[in-house]
Design a protein around this motif. Structure first.
Motif, PDB file in Angstrom:
ATOM      1  N   GLU A   1      17.948  44.992  45.600  1.00  0.00           N
ATOM      2  CA  GLU A   1      17.795  46.448  45.573  1.00  0.00           C
ATOM      3  C   GLU A   1      18.919  47.151  44.823  1.00  0.00           C
ATOM      4  O   GLU A   1      18.677  48.113  44.091  1.00  0.00           O
ATOM      5  CB  GLU A   1      17.699  46.999  47.002  1.00  0.00           C
ATOM      6  CG  GLU A   1      16.341  46.817  47.641  1.00  0.00           C
ATOM      7  CD  GLU A   1      16.168  45.462  48.305  1.00  0.00           C
ATOM      8  OE1 GLU A   1      15.275  45.311  49.143  1.00  0.00           O
ATOM      9  OE2 GLU A   1      16.932  44.524  47.981  1.00  0.00           O
ATOM     10  N   GLY A   2      20.150  46.741  45.000  1.00  0.00           N
ATOM     11  CA  GLY A   2      21.280  47.414  44.366  1.00  0.00           C
ATOM     12  C   GLY A   2      21.784  46.740  43.108  1.00  0.00           C
ATOM     13  O   GLY A   2      22.859  47.089  42.616  1.00  0.00           O
ATOM     14  N   ILE A   3      21.006  45.796  42.562  1.00  0.00           N
ATOM     15  CA  ILE A   3      21.459  45.010  41.416  1.00  0.00           C
ATOM     16  C   ILE A   3      20.758  45.471  40.142  1.00  0.00           C
ATOM     17  O   ILE A   3      19.531  45.593  40.097  1.00  0.00           O
ATOM     18  CB  ILE A   3      21.207  43.512  41.652  1.00  0.00           C
ATOM     19  CG1 ILE A   3      21.947  43.058  42.915  1.00  0.00           C
ATOM     20  CG2 ILE A   3      21.636  42.694  40.453  1.00  0.00           C
ATOM     21  CD1 ILE A   3      23.448  43.313  42.894  1.00  0.00           C
ATOM     22  N   ASP A   4      21.545  45.717  39.098  1.00  0.00           N
ATOM     23  CA  ASP A   4      21.005  46.161  37.818  1.00  0.00           C
ATOM     24  C   ASP A   4      20.678  44.993  36.900  1.00  0.00           C
ATOM     25  O   ASP A   4      19.664  45.007  36.209  1.00  0.00           O
ATOM     26  CB  ASP A   4      22.014  47.080  37.133  1.00  0.00           C
ATOM     27  CG  ASP A   4      21.477  47.700  35.861  1.00  0.00           C
ATOM     28  OD1 ASP A   4      20.626  48.602  35.968  1.00  0.00           O
ATOM     29  OD2 ASP A   4      21.896  47.282  34.767  1.00  0.00           O
ATOM     30  N   GLN A   5      21.545  43.990  36.871  1.00  0.00           N
ATOM     31  CA  GLN A   5      21.339  42.834  35.998  1.00  0.00           C
ATOM     32  C   GLN A   5      21.779  41.559  36.707  1.00  0.00           C
ATOM     33  O   GLN A   5      22.672  41.577  37.562  1.00  0.00           O
ATOM     34  CB  GLN A   5      22.139  42.976  34.697  1.00  0.00           C
ATOM     35  CG  GLN A   5      21.697  44.120  33.806  1.00  0.00           C
ATOM     36  CD  GLN A   5      22.533  44.215  32.543  1.00  0.00           C
ATOM     37  OE1 GLN A   5      23.419  43.387  32.287  1.00  0.00           O
ATOM     38  NE2 GLN A   5      22.274  45.234  31.730  1.00  0.00           N
ATOM     39  N   VAL A   6      21.146  40.459  36.329  1.00  0.00           N
ATOM     40  CA  VAL A   6      21.550  39.124  36.767  1.00  0.00           C
ATOM     41  C   VAL A   6      21.942  38.345  35.519  1.00  0.00           C
ATOM     42  O   VAL A   6      21.133  38.177  34.598  1.00  0.00           O
ATOM     43  CB  VAL A   6      20.417  38.407  37.514  1.00  0.00           C
ATOM     44  CG1 VAL A   6      20.788  36.958  37.788  1.00  0.00           C
ATOM     45  CG2 VAL A   6      20.097  39.130  38.818  1.00  0.00           C
ATOM     46  N   GLN A   7      23.193  37.893  35.465  1.00  0.00           N
ATOM     47  CA  GLN A   7      23.701  37.170  34.309  1.00  0.00           C
ATOM     48  C   GLN A   7      24.012  35.732  34.701  1.00  0.00           C
ATOM     49  O   GLN A   7      24.638  35.484  35.737  1.00  0.00           O
ATOM     50  CB  GLN A   7      24.966  37.848  33.773  1.00  0.00           C
ATOM     51  CG  GLN A   7      24.735  39.299  33.350  1.00  0.00           C
ATOM     52  CD  GLN A   7      26.015  40.028  32.987  1.00  0.00           C
ATOM     53  OE1 GLN A   7      27.119  39.546  33.259  1.00  0.00           O
ATOM     54  NE2 GLN A   7      25.889  41.202  32.379  1.00  0.00           N
ATOM     55  N   VAL A   8      23.547  34.781  33.893  1.00  0.00           N
ATOM     56  CA  VAL A   8      23.708  33.359  34.181  1.00  0.00           C
ATOM     57  C   VAL A   8      24.523  32.712  33.068  1.00  0.00           C
ATOM     58  O   VAL A   8      24.157  32.785  31.889  1.00  0.00           O
ATOM     59  CB  VAL A   8      22.349  32.649  34.307  1.00  0.00           C
ATOM     60  CG1 VAL A   8      22.545  31.174  34.666  1.00  0.00           C
ATOM     61  CG2 VAL A   8      21.469  33.339  35.343  1.00  0.00           C
ATOM     62  N   LEU A   9      25.645  32.114  33.443  1.00  0.00           N
ATOM     63  CA  LEU A   9      26.461  31.329  32.523  1.00  0.00           C
ATOM     64  C   LEU A   9      26.232  29.861  32.833  1.00  0.00           C
ATOM     65  O   LEU A   9      26.385  29.436  33.982  1.00  0.00           O
ATOM     66  CB  LEU A   9      27.940  31.680  32.675  1.00  0.00           C
ATOM     67  CG  LEU A   9      28.938  30.716  32.019  1.00  0.00           C
ATOM     68  CD1 LEU A   9      28.854  30.803  30.502  1.00  0.00           C
ATOM     69  CD2 LEU A   9      30.360  30.997  32.489  1.00  0.00           C
ATOM     70  N   LYS A  10      25.859  29.080  31.818  1.00  0.00           N
ATOM     71  CA  LYS A  10      25.613  27.660  32.029  1.00  0.00           C
ATOM     72  C   LYS A  10      26.860  26.856  31.692  1.00  0.00           C
ATOM     73  O   LYS A  10      27.483  27.074  30.652  1.00  0.00           O
ATOM     74  CB  LYS A  10      24.441  27.183  31.160  1.00  0.00           C
ATOM     75  CG  LYS A  10      23.073  27.710  31.616  1.00  0.00           C
ATOM     76  CD  LYS A  10      22.699  28.953  30.906  1.00  0.00           C
ATOM     77  CE  LYS A  10      21.343  29.457  31.379  1.00  0.00           C
ATOM     78  NZ  LYS A  10      20.378  29.585  30.324  1.00  0.00           N
ATOM     79  N   GLY A  11      27.228  25.949  32.592  1.00  0.00           N
ATOM     80  CA  GLY A  11      28.394  25.113  32.379  1.00  0.00           C
ATOM     81  C   GLY A  11      29.596  25.584  33.174  1.00  0.00           C
ATOM     82  O   GLY A  11      29.600  26.670  33.757  1.00  0.00           O
ATOM     83  N   PRO A  12      30.665  24.770  33.234  1.00  0.00           N
ATOM     84  CA  PRO A  12      31.863  25.113  34.009  1.00  0.00           C
ATOM     85  C   PRO A  12      32.474  26.432  33.552  1.00  0.00           C
ATOM     86  O   PRO A  12      32.517  26.741  32.366  1.00  0.00           O
ATOM     87  CB  PRO A  12      32.812  23.939  33.735  1.00  0.00           C
ATOM     88  CG  PRO A  12      31.915  22.811  33.316  1.00  0.00           C
ATOM     89  CD  PRO A  12      30.779  23.446  32.596  1.00  0.00           C
ATOM     90  N   SER A  13      32.983  27.205  34.523  1.00  0.00           N
ATOM     91  CA  SER A  13      33.505  28.539  34.210  1.00  0.00           C
ATOM     92  C   SER A  13      34.948  28.720  34.659  1.00  0.00           C
ATOM     93  O   SER A  13      35.376  29.835  34.927  1.00  0.00           O
ATOM     94  CB  SER A  13      32.632  29.601  34.886  1.00  0.00           C
ATOM     95  OG  SER A  13      32.670  29.462  36.294  1.00  0.00           O
ATOM     96  N   THR A  14      35.709  27.642  34.738  1.00  0.00           N
ATOM     97  CA  THR A  14      37.067  27.725  35.261  1.00  0.00           C
ATOM     98  C   THR A  14      37.924  28.701  34.460  1.00  0.00           C
ATOM     99  O   THR A  14      38.603  29.559  35.025  1.00  0.00           O
ATOM    100  CB  THR A  14      37.718  26.334  35.278  1.00  0.00           C
ATOM    101  OG1 THR A  14      37.013  25.507  36.205  1.00  0.00           O
ATOM    102  CG2 THR A  14      39.169  26.422  35.716  1.00  0.00           C
ATOM    103  N   LEU A  15      37.919  28.596  33.137  1.00  0.00           N
ATOM    104  CA  LEU A  15      38.731  29.512  32.330  1.00  0.00           C
ATOM    105  C   LEU A  15      38.277  30.944  32.526  1.00  0.00           C
ATOM    106  O   LEU A  15      39.089  31.853  32.711  1.00  0.00           O
ATOM    107  CB  LEU A  15      38.643  29.152  30.852  1.00  0.00           C
ATOM    108  CG  LEU A  15      39.251  30.210  29.906  1.00  0.00           C
ATOM    109  CD1 LEU A  15      40.758  30.312  30.113  1.00  0.00           C
ATOM    110  CD2 LEU A  15      38.911  29.923  28.459  1.00  0.00           C
ATOM    111  N   LEU A  16      36.967  31.178  32.501  1.00  0.00           N
ATOM    112  CA  LEU A  16      36.451  32.536  32.496  1.00  0.00           C
ATOM    113  C   LEU A  16      36.639  33.229  33.829  1.00  0.00           C
ATOM    114  O   LEU A  16      37.011  34.405  33.883  1.00  0.00           O
ATOM    115  CB  LEU A  16      34.968  32.523  32.123  1.00  0.00           C
ATOM    116  CG  LEU A  16      34.622  31.853  30.787  1.00  0.00           C
ATOM    117  CD1 LEU A  16      33.131  31.903  30.547  1.00  0.00           C
ATOM    118  CD2 LEU A  16      35.380  32.506  29.648  1.00  0.00           C
ATOM    119  N   ASN A  17      36.368  32.522  34.927  1.00  0.00           N
ATOM    120  CA  ASN A  17      36.333  33.175  36.235  1.00  0.00           C
ATOM    121  C   ASN A  17      37.226  32.540  37.285  1.00  0.00           C
ATOM    122  O   ASN A  17      37.363  33.097  38.379  1.00  0.00           O
ATOM    123  CB  ASN A  17      34.898  33.184  36.766  1.00  0.00           C
ATOM    124  CG  ASN A  17      33.963  33.957  35.862  1.00  0.00           C
ATOM    125  OD1 ASN A  17      34.190  35.119  35.564  1.00  0.00           O
ATOM    126  ND2 ASN A  17      32.903  33.298  35.403  1.00  0.00           N
ATOM    127  N   GLY A  18      37.789  31.370  37.005  1.00  0.00           N
ATOM    128  CA  GLY A  18      38.604  30.706  38.013  1.00  0.00           C
ATOM    129  C   GLY A  18      37.758  30.101  39.110  1.00  0.00           C
ATOM    130  O   GLY A  18      36.541  29.958  39.000  1.00  0.00           O
TER     131      GLY A  18
END
Length: 700
Positions: free
Chosen positions: A121-138
């Motif tokens: 209900e309160g979500i505008d977009q769903v974004q999916v990153l494929k693969g490990p995300s350690t650098l990007l998000n920790g």
């Protein structure tokens, strides 16, 4: 990259070093989004991102009448749902690796999203990153990928939208979406969403009551931007299906039961409450330099009585057991950083330095079934279930969440630095970066006894995880990319079937290599990517001792398409071919075996066609296919492939005061196929039966 974002209209109110503002606009056709938020790299166009990414718009969420995150990611062929919609949770596999809701971010922050099920209900977009995300998000793990929930913000135009939905068998759902901006320059925005849903589902004896509320505030000044979000949800389910259905070793996996068959007794239940608050603020100290900070906290409570079932033969006979495990999950997350753009001669730089810290706590009691008056294991059948009578459990006497001891705690502290260097008018972009992570993981005995409260596990470790990624634009339409990334992952723990049950192993390092191409045709986009992910894996030896003594190697090819290739025809989907195998196992006994639960072929295609003879009328359809899988590591228990077909219609007219009114009707699983939707992680989840959804949405 900045030029492309401005052309697409994603400049919002922030400079290129900011991230707060209007979300990325939808791509042609309105289903996919043109950009994504990549953590330390900031806002990046889908075609410039040196990773495989996909994003789904608010319009798609409304048009498909999506209730939860699982409904949205069903559009992605690289993602597979890992739980029944009639359970209390959603769970996923991305690129063949488990991704839980703890791997889902809210506005870029982890451990804040609902740890069981995220409502849309309160979500505008769903974004999916494929693969490990350690650098990007920790964070730890997140090997297959991460999902980011982008909250709704008030647009410049006032919005009042009411949607009423009926879903089989008798679910009624009302949703209010209200947005306004205030101030001389519309600098202050307020977006409020509230909904209530209740009634019977197509699943026998199953009833779900869901309440959702979200409030999103944002401020966009000349140099200062900020946001504040509050989310609340309650979910009460009667007779929920269990995620933890399994099959005994060596048993031929029987055909899936009809999706309406519920193995849970009518008195079983799962009640949960979730609250979260999150905030972001950023300030432009220079036109090309922004400092930022973000943080939030969440609390989740769940109480339940639920059964799990182990299939014991090919006829569908099973052993059922009842369990109760009330718990509270608390999450805290925060980050600070600086992002700057500058040039050194012909080389442009986009530098980010940030520090992040997160805490995840689980409060849980250890309760012996017999001491709670739970019935012992009993026989049932997945085709003709046996139900326990009401009164079998004294529910009023069961322990509840809210006053439970600390069971497990994970604290992660990290420092990241990255530099995206660009040449030749941004046609070549090279990203170099690394994140140092230090984490402390500990758990405590919460079973009553002499050692109650004693810490039974402690591990502290730290490591740099490097990453290198590059995007090169061959021309204005075609780009190629590649990356090498590493991720630090918590070590596995020995399962119940091992002689060293409960032993937790040290962290392991996962590595990904990926390359691909992206084509932006203006009206449609096409991407293709090849990847290989290696993760150390655990195995049971013939003597029953569990050890980390092998690798899981997933190699795959992803092909995707999105946009409007012809006027009135919109497509979204693709296909993933996966070769997921075990390697370097103990004595080579399982080398070359396929990884359980991972299909070799996964296909999704959603389409819309505007009927030319009646303006406003649109036909929709979706085809989902998953190839066969194996249930066990030895590849002796096979699970059949499956296909699901969805169809629908949408009709839009102009209502009072020129505001739109939309009517929608969807049928999911049109042919009412019976199938095992997932066989991953040692669990079997049956697919949902034929389901009808009808809604009307009006703006005022």
């Amino acid at each position: 990259m900045l030029d492309r974002l401005i052309v697409e209209g994603w400049e919002g109110s922030a400079p290129p070093t900011g991230t707060i503002g209007q979300t990325a606009p939808a791509y042609a056709g309105g289903q996919a989004v043109s950009g994504t938020q990549l953590g330390v790299l900031g806002n990046v166009s889908v075609f410039d991102a040196p990773f495989s990414v996909s994003g789904y718009s608010a319009k798609l969420i409304r048009d498909q009448q999506a209730k939860t995150l699982a409904d949205v990611v069903l559009n992605d062929p690289t993602v597979r749902n890992d739980a029944s919609p009639f359970s209390e949770r959603d769970a996923f596999f991305i690129r063949g690796f488990s991704v839980t809701n703890l791997d889902t971010a809210f506005d870029g922050l982890f451990y804040l999203a609902n740890p069981r099920r995220s409502f849309m209900e309160g979500i505008d977009q769903v974004q999916v990153l494929k693969g490990p995300s350690t650098l990007l998000n920790g964070g730890l793990g997140r090997v297959g990928g991460t999902i980011n929930l982008v909250p709704k913000r008030a647009a410049d135009e006032p919005l009042t939208r009411i949607t009423s939905t009926y879903s089989s068998d008798s679910q009624l759902w009302t949703h209010l979406d209200l947005g306004r901006r205030f101030g001389a320059a519309n600098e202050l925005g307020v977006r409020v969403n509230g909904s209530y849903r209740n009634g019977n589902t197509p699943y026998n004896n199953n009833q779900a009551e869901v309440g959702v509320a979200s409030v999103a505030l944002d401020y966009r000044g000349e140099r200062l931007r900020a946001s504040l979000d509050y989310n609340h949800s309650t979910q009460n389910i009667n007779a929920p299906t269990s995620l933890f259905n399994s099959a005994a070793a060596g048993v031929v996996i029987p055909a899936a039961p009809n999706g309406r068959i519920n193995l849970s007794s009518p008195f079983e239940y799962h009640d949960s409450t979730y609250n979260m608050v999150a905030s972001r603020v950023e300030y432009d100290v220079l036109p090309n330099t922004t400092i930022y900070a973000a943080g939030g906290a969440s609390a989740y409570h769940e109480d339940f009585v639920s059964s799990s079932h182990q299939i014991v033969n090919a006829n569908g006979n099973a052993t059922a057991t009842l369990a109760i495990q009330p718990q509270q999950i608390v999450g805290v997350s925060g980050e600070i950083g600086v992002r700057s753009e500058f040039e050194t001669g012909p080389i442009g730089h986009k530098v980010n330095i940030s520090a992040a810290r997160s805490l995840n706590q689980n409060y849980r009691g250890g309760f012996v079934a017999a001491s709670l008056g739970l019935p012992a294991a009993y026989a049932t059948n997945i085709y003709t279930p046996r139900y326990l009578p009401d009164g079998s459990v004294n529910i009023a006497a069961l322990p509840r969440s809210g006053n439970l001891p600390l069971f497990a705690e994970l604290t992660s502290t990290s420092l990241a630095i990255s530099d995206t260097m660009s040449l030749l008018d941004d046609r070549i972009q090279l990203t170099l970066g690394a994140r140092y992570q230090n984490f402390v993981s500990q758990s405590y005995n919460t079973t009553p006894g002499a050692t109650f409260g004693q810490r039974n596990y402690f591990n502290e470790d730290g490591r740099w995880s490097p990453a290198i990624a590059m995007t090169a634009r061959v021309n204005d339409n075609l780009s190629v990319y590649g990356n090498y990334v590493e991720a630090l992952t918590e070590g596995p723990s020995a399962p119940r079937t091992a002689s060293n049950v409960g032993q937790i192993f040290p962290p392991v390092v996962t590595r990904q290599r990926e390359m691909g191409v992206k084509y932006d045709g203006g009206a449609f986009g096409v991407t293709a990517g090849l990847f290989e992910i290696e993760q150390p894996n655990g195995f049971n030896s013939p003597g029953g001792v569990f050890s980390v003594s092998g690798l899981q190697v997933n190699r795959g090819l992803e092909l995707s398409v999105f946009g409007e290739p012809f006027d009135g025809l919109r497509l979204l989907g693709g296909v993933t071919f996966m070769d997921a195998k075990l390697a370097k196992t103990l004595n080579g006994t399982l080398d070359g075996k396929l990884v359980p639960g991972v299909p070799e072929t996964a296909f999704n295609l959603y389409g819309e066609y505007d009927i030319p003879w009646l303006e406003g009328l649109t036909a929709t359809g979706r085809l989902v296919y998953s190839g066969s899988t194996f249930y066990d590591q030895a590849n002796t228990q096979k699970v059949a492939d499956w296909t699901r077909v969805d169809v629908g219609m949408r009709y839009a007219i102009e209502g009072p005061h020129g505001k739109p009114v939309e009517f929608k009707a969807n049928i999911e699983n049109l042919f009412d196929n019976n199938y095992w939707a997932s066989s991953a992680r040692g669990y079997l989840a049956a697919g949902a039966p034929r389901t009808f959804k009808i809604s009307v949405s009006s703006e005022f």
